[in-house]
Write an enzyme that holds these catalytic residues in place. Sequence first.
Site, PDB file in Angstrom:
ATOM      1  N   ARG A   3       0.838  -1.199   0.000  1.00  0.00           N
ATOM      2  CA  ARG A   3       0.000   0.000   0.000  1.00  0.00           C
ATOM      3  C   ARG A   3       0.878   1.255   0.000  1.00  0.00           C
ATOM      4  NH1 ARG A   3      -2.883  -3.321   3.511  1.00  0.00           N
ATOM      5  NH2 ARG A   3      -4.964  -3.888   2.812  1.00  0.00           N
ATOM      6  N   ASN A  10      -0.648   7.561  -5.878  1.00  0.00           N
ATOM      7  CA  ASN A  10      -1.980   7.992  -5.465  1.00  0.00           C
ATOM      8  C   ASN A  10      -2.020   9.312  -4.690  1.00  0.00           C
ATOM      9  OD1 ASN A  10      -3.081   5.827  -6.712  1.00  0.00           O
ATOM     10  ND2 ASN A  10      -3.371   4.585  -4.883  1.00  0.00           N
ATOM     11  N   ASP A  66     -11.966  -4.095   5.864  1.00  0.00           N
ATOM     12  CA  ASP A  66     -11.352  -4.805   6.996  1.00  0.00           C
ATOM     13  C   ASP A  66     -12.431  -5.439   7.875  1.00  0.00           C
ATOM     14  OD1 ASP A  66      -8.806  -3.961   6.142  1.00  0.00           O
ATOM     15  OD2 ASP A  66      -9.109  -2.016   7.109  1.00  0.00           O
ATOM     16  N   ARG A  69     -13.939  -8.426   6.002  1.00  0.00           N
ATOM     17  CA  ARG A  69     -13.054  -9.594   6.107  1.00  0.00           C
ATOM     18  C   ARG A  69     -13.103 -10.196   7.507  1.00  0.00           C
ATOM     19  NH1 ARG A  69      -8.540  -6.421   2.625  1.00  0.00           N
ATOM     20  NH2 ARG A  69      -8.955  -7.425   0.623  1.00  0.00           N
ATOM     21  N   HIS A  93      -5.435   1.278   8.006  1.00  0.00           N
ATOM     22  CA  HIS A  93      -5.795   0.358   6.924  1.00  0.00           C
ATOM     23  C   HIS A  93      -4.549  -0.147   6.207  1.00  0.00           C
ATOM     24  CE1 HIS A  93      -8.097  -1.499   3.730  1.00  0.00           C
ATOM     25  NE2 HIS A  93      -7.472  -0.774   2.823  1.00  0.00           N
TER      26      HIS A  93
END
Length: 236
Positions: A3, A10, A66, A69, A93
Amino acid sequence: MTRDDLFNINAGIVRDLVSAVADNCPGAFIHIISNPVNSTVPIAAEVLKQKGVYDPKKLFGVTTLDVVRANTFVAQRKNLKLIDVDVPVVGGHAGITILPLLSKTKPSASFTGEEIEELTVRIQNAGTEVVEAKAGAGSATLSMAYAAARFVESSLRALDGDGDVYECSFVQSDLTELPFFASRVKLGRKGVEALIPSDLQGLTEYEQKALEALKPELKASIEKGIAFAQKQTVAA
Ligand SMILES: NC(=O)c1ccc[n+]([C@@H]2O[C@H](COP(=O)([O-])OP(=O)(O)OC[C@H]3O[C@@H](n4cnc5c(N)ncnc54)[C@H](O)[C@@H]3O)[C@@H](O)[C@H]2O)c1
């Protein structure tokens, strides 16, 4: 690609999109799903501040996946109906910053120390597992879409006046010493109506240790986002 590797791509995209939101619809709820969420949400906050339209109650990092999941893995492990299961996931996250609070699982369920360790690590690494399996061809696209749809629907219900909407989200927070933190929040017409502190009370020793352990990484990611946004002044 982690990430954090996504930061370089990003960070600029989020900065520019949020800048356009600030110019064109400054009162909107803004849901940030682009990773690394731990940094992109602080970037968005800085851009909005620079534009003079920052409302912390309306800026959300989407960490719903999250929770999705955690609920799924716990339901499978404990033979519960998925629809009944709710596990709050706090922190951030990415990796160890994702902290499922299994002791707060509803309906209440008991876990052995081994199960807690295994489930926690699985929830923390589930995104990376998918990224590796796709080998460069994207991330957990469908489950991300599902999580985004759920969070948007919750937001719409809150905007419509439903007084019973709760979701976990990475938001500006005073629940810990960190400026942003994911926790359950109550959503209302004006955005975050309340942060829910009770999930952080009465933590198990395992959860308390994990909470302290995640703070330095989460702090660094938040600061990285703020530094990026402050380096570049957004065009007025
Ligand atoms: N928060 C979450 O739960 C969660 C879960 C999974 C993925 N993600 C994140 O969602 C993002 C998308 O993931 P993906 O697997 O769909 O990636 P992807 O590479 O499959 O898709 C990215 C899309 O963005 C488009 N794009 C690139 N630059 C753009 C720009 N400047 N403006 C507008 N669009 C642009 C690309 O053309 C592509 O269609 C990533 O940041 C990923 O890390 C978040």
